[in-house]
Design an enzyme around this catalytic site. Structure first.
Site, PDB file in Angstrom:
ATOM      1  N   HIS A 186      13.885  13.963  42.590  1.00 45.12           N
ATOM      2  CA  HIS A 186      15.238  14.394  42.985  1.00 45.12           C
ATOM      3  C   HIS A 186      15.239  15.708  43.752  1.00 45.12           C
ATOM      4  O   HIS A 186      16.262  16.396  43.795  1.00 45.12           O
ATOM      5  CB  HIS A 186      16.158  14.445  41.747  1.00 45.12           C
ATOM      6  N   TYR A 192      25.361  25.752  42.947  1.00 46.32           N
ATOM      7  CA  TYR A 192      23.893  25.776  43.051  1.00 46.32           C
ATOM      8  C   TYR A 192      23.365  27.213  42.991  1.00 46.32           C
ATOM      9  O   TYR A 192      22.302  27.461  42.414  1.00 46.32           O
ATOM     10  CB  TYR A 192      23.410  25.055  44.319  1.00 46.32           C
ATOM     11  N   ASN A 219      12.372  12.592  22.753  1.00 43.08           N
ATOM     12  CA  ASN A 219      13.749  12.950  23.092  1.00 43.08           C
ATOM     13  C   ASN A 219      14.454  13.382  21.803  1.00 43.08           C
ATOM     14  O   ASN A 219      14.087  12.936  20.714  1.00 43.08           O
ATOM     15  CB  ASN A 219      14.471  11.722  23.690  1.00 43.08           C
ATOM     16  N   VAL A 267      14.350  19.576  39.170  1.00 38.24           N
ATOM     17  CA  VAL A 267      14.277  20.271  40.469  1.00 38.24           C
ATOM     18  C   VAL A 267      13.835  21.725  40.277  1.00 38.24           C
ATOM     19  O   VAL A 267      13.978  22.541  41.181  1.00 38.24           O
ATOM     20  CB  VAL A 267      15.659  20.193  41.183  1.00 38.24           C
TER      21      VAL A 267
HETATM   22  C1  BJW Z   1      15.858  16.719  25.042  1.00 35.93           C
HETATM   23  C2  BJW Z   1      15.918  18.073  24.709  1.00 35.93           C
HETATM   24  C3  BJW Z   1      14.745  18.674  24.213  1.00 35.93           C
HETATM   25  C4  BJW Z   1      17.856  17.468  25.457  1.00 35.93           C
HETATM   26  N1  BJW Z   1      13.645  17.944  24.080  1.00 35.93           N
HETATM   27  N2  BJW Z   1      14.752  16.016  24.874  1.00 35.93           N
HETATM   28  C5  BJW Z   1      21.493   0.805  39.644  1.00 35.93           C
HETATM   29  C6  BJW Z   1      22.428   0.649  38.641  1.00 35.93           C
HETATM   30  C7  BJW Z   1      23.517   1.522  38.546  1.00 35.93           C
HETATM   31  C8  BJW Z   1      23.693   2.572  39.452  1.00 35.93           C
HETATM   32  C9  BJW Z   1      22.772   2.727  40.445  1.00 35.93           C
HETATM   33  C10 BJW Z   1      21.697   1.853  40.537  1.00 35.93           C
HETATM   34  N3  BJW Z   1      20.922   2.258  41.595  1.00 35.93           N
HETATM   35  C11 BJW Z   1      21.509   3.347  42.147  1.00 35.93           C
HETATM   36  C12 BJW Z   1      22.626   3.653  41.478  1.00 35.93           C
HETATM   37  C13 BJW Z   1      23.561   4.801  41.776  1.00 35.93           C
HETATM   38  C14 BJW Z   1      23.099   6.118  41.208  1.00 35.93           C
HETATM   39  C15 BJW Z   1      22.961   5.985  39.689  1.00 35.93           C
HETATM   40  O1  BJW Z   1      21.913   5.809  39.137  1.00 35.93           O
HETATM   41  N4  BJW Z   1      24.083   6.121  38.990  1.00 35.93           N
HETATM   42  C16 BJW Z   1      24.108   5.994  37.520  1.00 35.93           C
HETATM   43  C17 BJW Z   1      24.415   7.360  36.907  1.00 35.93           C
HETATM   44  C18 BJW Z   1      25.120   4.978  37.154  1.00 35.93           C
HETATM   45  N5  BJW Z   1      21.852   6.537  41.814  1.00 35.93           N
HETATM   46  C19 BJW Z   1      21.841   7.186  42.977  1.00 35.93           C
HETATM   47  O2  BJW Z   1      22.854   7.407  43.602  1.00 35.93           O
HETATM   48  C20 BJW Z   1      20.473   7.591  43.514  1.00 35.93           C
HETATM   49  N6  BJW Z   1      20.310   7.169  44.866  1.00 35.93           N
HETATM   50  C21 BJW Z   1      20.139   5.898  45.209  1.00 35.93           C
HETATM   51  O3  BJW Z   1      20.071   5.016  44.389  1.00 35.93           O
HETATM   52  O4  BJW Z   1      20.022   5.688  46.569  1.00 35.93           O
HETATM   53  C22 BJW Z   1      20.037   4.350  47.069  1.00 35.93           C
HETATM   54  C23 BJW Z   1      21.476   4.003  47.315  1.00 35.93           C
HETATM   55  C24 BJW Z   1      22.144   4.661  48.303  1.00 35.93           C
HETATM   56  C25 BJW Z   1      23.481   4.324  48.556  1.00 35.93           C
HETATM   57  C26 BJW Z   1      24.117   3.359  47.777  1.00 35.93           C
HETATM   58  C27 BJW Z   1      23.425   2.729  46.753  1.00 35.93           C
HETATM   59  C28 BJW Z   1      22.084   3.045  46.540  1.00 35.93           C
HETATM   60  C29 BJW Z   1      20.363   9.114  43.557  1.00 35.93           C
HETATM   61  C30 BJW Z   1      20.429   9.729  42.222  1.00 35.93           C
HETATM   62  C31 BJW Z   1      20.408  11.262  42.354  1.00 35.93           C
HETATM   63  C32 BJW Z   1      20.604  11.968  41.021  1.00 35.93           C
HETATM   64  N7  BJW Z   1      20.867  13.340  41.270  1.00 35.93           N
HETATM   65  C33 BJW Z   1      20.977  14.256  40.138  1.00 35.93           C
HETATM   66  C34 BJW Z   1      21.302  15.656  40.677  1.00 35.93           C
HETATM   67  C35 BJW Z   1      20.067  16.268  41.332  1.00 35.93           C
HETATM   68  C36 BJW Z   1      20.352  17.586  41.966  1.00 35.93           C
HETATM   69  C37 BJW Z   1      20.747  18.655  40.989  1.00 35.93           C
HETATM   70  O5  BJW Z   1      19.974  19.034  40.105  1.00 35.93           O
HETATM   71  O6  BJW Z   1      21.853  19.138  41.156  1.00 35.93           O
HETATM   72  O7  BJW Z   1      19.733  14.280  39.408  1.00 35.93           O
HETATM   73  S1  BJW Z   1      22.153  13.737  38.907  1.00 35.93           S
HETATM   74  C38 BJW Z   1      21.209  14.278  37.519  1.00 35.93           C
HETATM   75  O8  BJW Z   1      20.792  13.128  36.721  1.00 35.93           O
HETATM   76  C39 BJW Z   1      19.910  14.881  38.095  1.00 35.93           C
HETATM   77  C40 BJW Z   1      18.880  14.376  37.130  1.00 35.93           C
HETATM   78  O9  BJW Z   1      17.594  14.412  37.733  1.00 35.93           O
HETATM   79  C41 BJW Z   1      19.369  12.987  36.818  1.00 35.93           C
HETATM   80  C42 BJW Z   1      18.835  12.419  35.529  1.00 35.93           C
HETATM   81  O10 BJW Z   1      19.238  13.176  34.430  1.00 35.93           O
HETATM   82  P1  BJW Z   1      18.189  13.501  33.260  1.00 35.93           P
HETATM   83  O11 BJW Z   1      17.086  14.319  33.794  1.00 35.93           O
HETATM   84  O12 BJW Z   1      17.837  12.251  32.565  1.00 35.93           O
HETATM   85  O13 BJW Z   1      19.045  14.475  32.324  1.00 35.93           O
HETATM   86  P2  BJW Z   1      20.155  14.098  31.231  1.00 35.93           P
HETATM   87  O14 BJW Z   1      20.937  15.319  31.011  1.00 35.93           O
HETATM   88  O15 BJW Z   1      20.881  12.879  31.604  1.00 35.93           O
HETATM   89  O16 BJW Z   1      19.328  13.755  29.913  1.00 35.93           O
HETATM   90  C43 BJW Z   1      18.648  14.771  29.204  1.00 35.93           C
HETATM   91  C44 BJW Z   1      17.996  14.130  27.998  1.00 35.93           C
HETATM   92  O17 BJW Z   1      17.195  15.107  27.351  1.00 35.93           O
HETATM   93  C45 BJW Z   1      18.994  13.601  26.963  1.00 35.93           C
HETATM   94  O18 BJW Z   1      18.628  12.272  26.622  1.00 35.93           O
HETATM   95  C46 BJW Z   1      18.799  14.540  25.751  1.00 35.93           C
HETATM   96  O19 BJW Z   1      18.921  13.851  24.515  1.00 35.93           O
HETATM   97  C47 BJW Z   1      17.405  15.035  25.952  1.00 35.93           C
HETATM   98  N8  BJW Z   1      17.092  16.390  25.433  1.00 35.93           N
HETATM   99  N9  BJW Z   1      17.206  18.541  24.889  1.00 35.93           N
HETATM  100  C48 BJW Z   1      13.683  16.632  24.367  1.00 35.93           C
HETATM  101  N10 BJW Z   1      14.726  20.018  23.812  1.00 35.93           N
END
Ligand code: BJW
Ligand code: ZN
Length: 241
Positions: free
Chosen positions: A119, A69, A214, A101
């Site tokens: 987040h 971080y 995207n 973030v």
């Molecule tokens: C461009 C570009 C350009 C590039 N122009 N575009 C239901 C189903 C399945 C799983 C779950 C569910 N419910 C909950 C879960 C579990 C889990 C989850 O979702 N897992 C899946 C991955 C399978 N969720 C959680 O654990 C969440 N909590 C929760 O549900 O609590 C209740 C619970 C508790 C206990 C048990 C069960 C439930 C919490 C999720 C926290 C996510 N944290 C992170 C890290 C944050 C801190 C940090 O920064 O370090 O958040 S992970 C990471 O992913 C970060 C992001 O915010 C998040 C999303 O990613 P994002 O922003 O979409 O980025 P990318 O990289 O994935 O995509 C980028 C896109 O941009 C791409 O598509 C590119 O093509 C595009 N791109 N350049 C336009 N120039």
């Protein structure tokens, strides 16, 4: 202007309750790494998310998590908002729901009162036991691993890790905004992380027009939505022309 962009721009201009929902791709052109896509420096291509963004990983090696971080914070200290942040920041009356973030939307001009951070924030640390102690962080000089002065547990970044619940009041507000929006502009997210990604079908089922911007196709796009493939920094200024 391409036909698709023109159609999307008209829908945006006509919307009465427009909101944005963004992910890491919004900040990619500011030099901030995404988590998962085809780029070489996508964070989860190089790091194991369960080691670095989960309670289990923090317990196993807290110093490695804090160091990771700190490196991201130093990089963010050098980043500036790009054309997409600025285009969004100039829109009065919009609410911005973001998974990011980095606070670059606010730096780009968005009113902090109308930015919902699903987040958390890299600008703050909090007690890992959630005793209520928080500290504002100097991104240029992030602190190392240390204990909470109030209760002795570890301090950690004020972000939401996998398996952790999102702040309920933020999620409630985002859910209400998505349910009431008539247009949702989805920018730079892979839309695979829940509950955040669930806001897209929620808004769609409640009748909102959905526009995706995207660099890759989105699995969430359907026959009803508009999908614009391109960089946020190129596309967004055209959408608001
Ligand atoms: C461009 C570009 C350009 C590039 N122009 N575009 C239901 C189903 C399945 C799983 C779950 C569910 N419910 C909950 C879960 C579990 C889990 C989850 O979702 N897992 C899946 C991955 C399978 N969720 C959680 O654990 C969440 N909590 C929760 O549900 O609590 C209740 C619970 C508790 C206990 C048990 C069960 C439930 C919490 C999720 C926290 C996510 N944290 C992170 C890290 C944050 C801190 C940090 O920064 O370090 O958040 S992970 C990471 O992913 C970060 C992001 O915010 C998040 C999303 O990613 P994002 O922003 O979409 O980025 P990318 O990289 O994935 O995509 C980028 C896109 O941009 C791409 O598509 C590119 O093509 C595009 N791109 N350049 C336009 N120039
Ligand atoms: Zn504490």
């Amino acid at each position: 202007m391409s036909d698709l962009i023109e159609v999307a721009a008209k829908k945006i201009a006509a919307a009465t309750r427009p909101i944005s929902f963004s992910g890491a791709g919004l900040s990619a052109e500011s030099g901030i790494s995404t988590f998962r896509d085809n780029s070489e420096d996508a964070l989860w291509a190089n790091f194991d998310p369960t080691r670095l963004a989960s309670q289990e990983g923090f317990k196993a090696d807290p110093a490695a998590v804090i160091d990771w971080y700190s490196a991201r914070r130093r990089k963010l200290a050098q980043a500036v908002p790009n054309a997409a942040h600025k285009a969004l920041g100039q829109q009065a009356g919009w609410t911005h729901i973001t998974q990011n973030v980095d606070h670059l939307l606010e730096q780009g001009g968005a009113d902090a009162k109308h930015v919902l951070h699903l987040h958390g924030s890299l600008l703050k640390d909090q007690c890992n036991a959630d005793c209520g102690h928080t500290e504002v962080i100097d991104l240029n000089d992030p602190p190392g691993l240390r204990d909470c002065p109030d209760c002795g547990n570890r301090m950690r970044p004020s972000v939401v890790w996998f398996g952790e619940s999102l702040r309920q009041h933020v999620l409630n507000r985002a859910t209400a905004e998505a349910a009431e929006a008539d247009l949702l502009l989805v920018i730079g997210t892979s839309a695979v992380v829940y509950p955040a990604a669930g806001l897209i079908p929620l808004a769609s089922e409640a009748g909102a027009d959905i526009i995706f911007v995207n660099t890759e196709a989105s699995e969430m796009a359907d026959g009803k939505s508009i999908e614009i493939i391109g960089k946020a920094g190129d596309v967004l200024p055209l959408l608001f022309k």
